[in-house]
Every structure is written in structure tokens, then in C-alpha cells.
Motif scaffolding. Structure first.
Motif, PDB file in Angstrom:
ATOM      1  N   SER A  77       6.727  50.145  14.268  1.00 51.41           N
ATOM      2  CA  SER A  77       7.996  49.795  13.529  1.00 51.41           C
ATOM      3  C   SER A  77       8.563  48.592  13.492  1.00 51.41           C
ATOM      4  CB  SER A  77       9.078  50.969  13.908  1.00 51.41           C
ATOM      5  OG  SER A  77       9.451  50.572  15.318  1.00 51.41           O
ATOM      6  N   PHE A 136       8.036  45.669  10.124  1.00 48.66           N
ATOM      7  CA  PHE A 136       9.268  45.310   9.607  1.00 48.66           C
ATOM      8  C   PHE A 136       8.801  43.937   8.617  1.00 48.66           C
ATOM      9  CE2 PHE A 136      13.718  43.494   9.826  1.00 48.66           C
ATOM     10  CZ  PHE A 136      14.230  44.572   9.044  1.00 48.66           C
ATOM     11  N   PRO A 159       9.760  50.700   8.447  1.00 49.68           N
ATOM     12  CA  PRO A 159      10.264  50.913   9.858  1.00 49.68           C
ATOM     13  C   PRO A 159      10.476  52.594   9.943  1.00 49.68           C
ATOM     14  CG  PRO A 159      11.264  49.095   9.129  1.00 49.68           C
ATOM     15  CD  PRO A 159      10.375  49.744   8.000  1.00 49.68           C
TER      16      PRO A 159
END
Length: 485
Positions: free
Chosen positions: A130, A134, A440
């Protein structure tokens, strides 16, 4: 006097009652020539109201007309006898938009290849999927979120400044990313800088081409935005080969050079059309007009667009890793090929969807494609073979890009050309939260190599967005605003 609406199809010649205003429009079989001063004032008003301001040397010079009739290349005739420049120059503008979308937005289609590599590099340093995802989310989030700034900038400085700024900032972001050694370096370069560059370029590529066409506007925009699919098709094979040949970082540098060449050429050839004859265009210069938020129809479109922001890029980010973790394929080779197939279908779909929007109605076509895209996610959810993933890639790719092809037509038909710049700004802004956080979110849902939750989340965003568009169709039917259908 009726307002100029270049998003009106030939079959839509009736009055609507949009809160934003669609006064009675009338067709004329001839075009009356006007004094040069009228041409100049109406053209400047029209282009500024759409976020397009020309430099002094780009504005219409009556001396160029020499008292003769309009050139034979002119073929864009709109309401109230308005005639806009078109012909070969219009084709160049569409080609320029195609190059921008191919180089800038096409990157989104193959970002999953970069993300798979970043997962290996930064996962070894303790970064979660995650956190790595980003980077892509920042790029797409700024692509839409920065519109609140790029719109006013275009109004103030003109589209040439915006185009060249996007060219330089976006290319520099990719180039600097090739020297990044920490994840936050990628956040700033491949995320924020590249996202700002794409925002500037995307706004110009969305706002300028529709001004050149009337009857074939959907087709023109479909050709422009098919660049994302064609770029993804080519890059899905080229990028993995480059990574294997010269490494990840030199691949970024080569792509940065390619991005600069394509967008620089587009910056040279793209401009707004000159109004050659007809009454002044009745538009204003507001970049953000919050009055449009009082229109229930626009708010339905607003929320549907917001859900699209949470949905579109998830498969492009996670199909390669799904292919590796679930089907035991090579994420770089077969994963890249799946993205190429998805992108090829996306390119074909955007052109066909654009033509369908012209003939059947933009909202009607968008509702169908949103629902079809959501349904295709269930193929992905239960895929256990390479063939099943190919089937999903074809279906998802074909239907998923309808938003980009139809956004200008739907927005203009709901709020009118007068508020088109404001409407596009708001719609792009509402995409921002989804594009910023969806990878994410999907990364959190995927942790533990369980993709079903992430895929179900992706399907739900499209299905609910499609249902909102169905409600919008019913609303417009009851309020007799058939033009937006």
C-alpha cells in the motif's frame, strides 16, 4: 440570442430546461458574415469561457480574411450560424490531443509494471504494497486534483503556457525519478511532479478539441483518448523489454524523453479554433461556478464520476501481481502483455463508445458501459487461468474508459457550454479522492494475497456509478432534458 453549444449533436434541436440554462436554439441554413471586430470579441469570449486564452499572435486577425468568404476547410457549423475554423488544422489538434493522452495517460495503463518492480525493490526494505502503490495514486490524484489550479492558470495565461508547463514538469518528474533511491523520492517526482504535468496537459487535451467539431465531437474525443489504450498496448511490450535490457532506471529516462517529444509536438500544434462568422458567442469566464451544484442532474453525474475515480485504475495496478500470485505467471512478461491487451481493447472501445455517444446519447452509453465494466470484474475475481485473464482484460479494457471519452459531452449537455469549464473542473476534482486513495485501499485489501475483496470493491464502484447514471437518465427524461441522454 441562443447560446453557442458545440456539444450539440445534429439530432438534438430542442429546448431543454437545465438549471444551468439551455435557451431555445435555432438552425440556420446559411451563415452571415460579420465585421472583423465582432469576430474577434465573440471568439475571445468563447475561448476564455472554456479555459482557453490565446496569446496575442494567435488571435484572429481580420486582415487575414481580406474580405473573402470563409476558407473551404471550414466544416464546423453550429447554432445561430456560427462557423468555426476546422479542416486540416482540426485534424492536427486531434492528433496533438492523441499524443498527449498516449504519452501522459498511457503511462497509467502500464504503471502496474513499474509497481511490480517497486514492490520487489522497496518490499525488501520493509515497505508495504500500500505504501508503494501511493506513488501511482499521487500521480493520478494530482492529475485530477490540480485542476482547481490549472483551470484558472489556463484562463489567465492561455493554453500554450499550460501545455509547455505540463510538458516540462511531467518529463522532468519522470527523469528525476530515475535517480530516486528512497520511496519518498518517487512520491515527489513520479508522483507529485508527474501528476501536476499530466493535469496541465490533460486539461488542454480535454478542453480544446471539442471546440473544433460539432457532428463528430464524440468521435474526435474518442480518437484523442484512444491514445491511452494504444500507448498502453505498445508500452506493455516495450517497457518490460526495456527493463530487461537496460534496467528500471534507464527505462524511466527513455520514457521521459519520449514523453517530452510527444507532448512538445502537441504543444506546438494545439490551439483553439477561430470563429469565422456568426453572432457573438454568449459565454462567461468563470472557472468555478458553484451554482451548477444546485442542479440535481449535475449532482448525480458528480457522484457517479467520484465513484469512477475509485474504480478505474485498480486492474491496471494489480493485474500483473494477480497474474503472478494467483495464476503463477510472470508479472513482467505475461503481466505486461495482459496490460497491453487491456489497453488495446481500451483504445478500440473509446473510439466506438465516442461514436455511440454521438448517436445514442452520452449518458445512456455511459450508464451501460459502467454496468458492463462492473460485471466484467467478476471474470477477474474467479480467474484461474491465463485465458480467463485475457477475457477479463478484453472486456474491462473495452468498456472501462467511457468516462474519458464522454465526460466533456455529458458535462456540457447538463450545464451548457457557458459553464463547461466550471463543470469539467468540478468533475475532475471529484475524481481526486478516489484516484489518490484507491490503490492504497486496494493494497490493504490485497495484503495476504487475497484479491477477491479488492476486486469486489472495484466492481461495486462501477456498478453503483452505473446505477446513478440510470437515475440521471430517468431524471432527465422526466424533466424533458433529452439532449443530455
Amino acid at each position: 440570442m441562443g447560446k453557442f453549444n458545440p456539444f450539440r449533436s445534429d439530432k438534438d434541436n430542442q429546448t431543454t430546461d437545465s438549471n444551468a440554462g439551455f435557451p431555445a436554439e435555432k438552425e440556420k441554413g446559411h451563415h452571415n458574415k460579420r465585421p472583423s471586430s465582432s469576430r474577434r470579441s465573440s471568439y475571445e469570449s468563447a475561448t476564455q469561457g472554456n479555459g482557453v486564452v490565446l496569446a496575442k499572435n494567435e488571435r484572429y486577425d481580420a486582415a487575414h480574411d481580406h474580405g473573402h468568404g470563409r476558407p473551404s476547410s471550414v466544416n464546423a457549423a453550429f447554432d445561430d450560424g456560427v462557423v468555426m475554423e476546422s479542416g486540416f488544422r482540426g485534424y492536427l489538434v486531434v492528433f496533438g490531443g492523441f499524443l498527449i493522452i498516449m504519452a501522459a495517460i498511457g503511462y497509467v495503463s502500464i504503471y502496474g509494471i513499474f509497481q511490480a518492480k517497486y514492490n520487489d525493490i522497496y518490499g525488501a526494505k520493509g515497505q508495504s504494497p500500500s505504501n508503494v502503490s501511493f506513488v501511482g495514486s499521487l500521480a493520478v490524484g494530482f492529475q485530477f486534483g490540480f485542476t482547481i489550479i490549472s483551470g484558472p492558470l489556463m484562463n489567465k495565461f492561455g493554453h500554450k503556457v499550460i501545455l509547455w508547463s505540463g510538458t516540462v514538469i511531467g518529463s522532468l518528474g519522470l527523469l528525476l525519478a530515475s535517480w530516486g533511491t528512497e520511496l519518498w523520492h518517487l512520491y515527489l517526482t513520479q508522483g507529485v511532479m508527474f501528476g501536476i504535468g499530466v493535469s496541465l496537459l490533460n486539461l488542454a487535451a480535454t478542453a480544446i478539441p471539442p471546440l473544433w467539431y460539432d457532428k463528430h465531437r464524440g468521435l474526435a474525443m474518442g480518437i484523442c483518448f484512444s491514445g491511452a489504450g494504444i500507448g498502453g498496448l505498445a508500452f506493455g511490450f516495450i517497457i518490460p523489454a526495456l527493463i530487461d535490457s537496460v534496467g528500471l532506471y534507464w527505462t524511466l529516462r527513455i520514457y521521459a524523453i519520449f514523453h517530452f517529444v510527444c507532448t512538445a509536438f502537441a504543444s506546438i500544434v494545439m490551439r483553439a479554433p477561430r470563429q469565422l462568422s456568426g453572432p457573438p458567442l454568449d459565454t462567461h469566464k468563470d472557472t468555478v461556478n458553484l451554482e451548477i451544484l444546485k442542479d440535481p442532474g449535475f449532482m448525480l453525474w458528480f457522484f457517479s464520476a467520484a465513484l469512477f475515480g475509485f474504480a478505474y485504475i485498480v486492474p491496471f495496478g494489480y493485474v500483473p501481481s494477480f497474474a503472478k500470485d494467483v495464476v503463477n505467471l510472470d508479472a513482467n512478461v505475461q503481466g505486461g502483455q495482459l496490460l497491453s491487451i487491456m489497453s488495446a481493447a481500451n483504445a478500440v472501445g473509446r473510439v466506438i463508445i465516442g461514436v455511440a455517444g454521438d448517436r445514442l446519447g452520452a449518458i445512456r452509453v455511459a450508464a451501460f458501459t459502467f454496468l458492463a465494466t462492473g460485471a466484467s470484474c467478476f471474470i477477474w475475481m474467479f480467474a484461474e487461468s491465463h485465458g480467463a485473464l485475457i477475457g477479463f482484460s478484453v472486456m474491462y479494457g473495452f468498456f472501462s474508459g467511457s468516462f474519458f471519452t464522454l465526460v466533456a459531452s455529458i458535462t456540457a449537455n447538463i450545464v451548457g457550454l457557458t459553464n463547461l469549464g466550471a463543470g469539467l473542473t468540478v468533475i475532475f476534482l471529484t475524481n481526486t479522492p478516489g484516484n489518490l486513495f484507491t490503490l492504497p485501499i486496494a493494497g490493504k485489501l490485497v495484503e495476504g494475497i487475497d484479491y477477491k475483496k479488492a476486486i469486489g470493491y472495484n466492481a461495486a464502484m462501477y456498478l453503483v456509478g452505473g446505477l446513478l447514471l440510470v437515475v440521471l437518465m430517468v431524471y432527465h427524461s422526466r424533466t424533458k432534458r433529452s439532449k443530455a441522454l
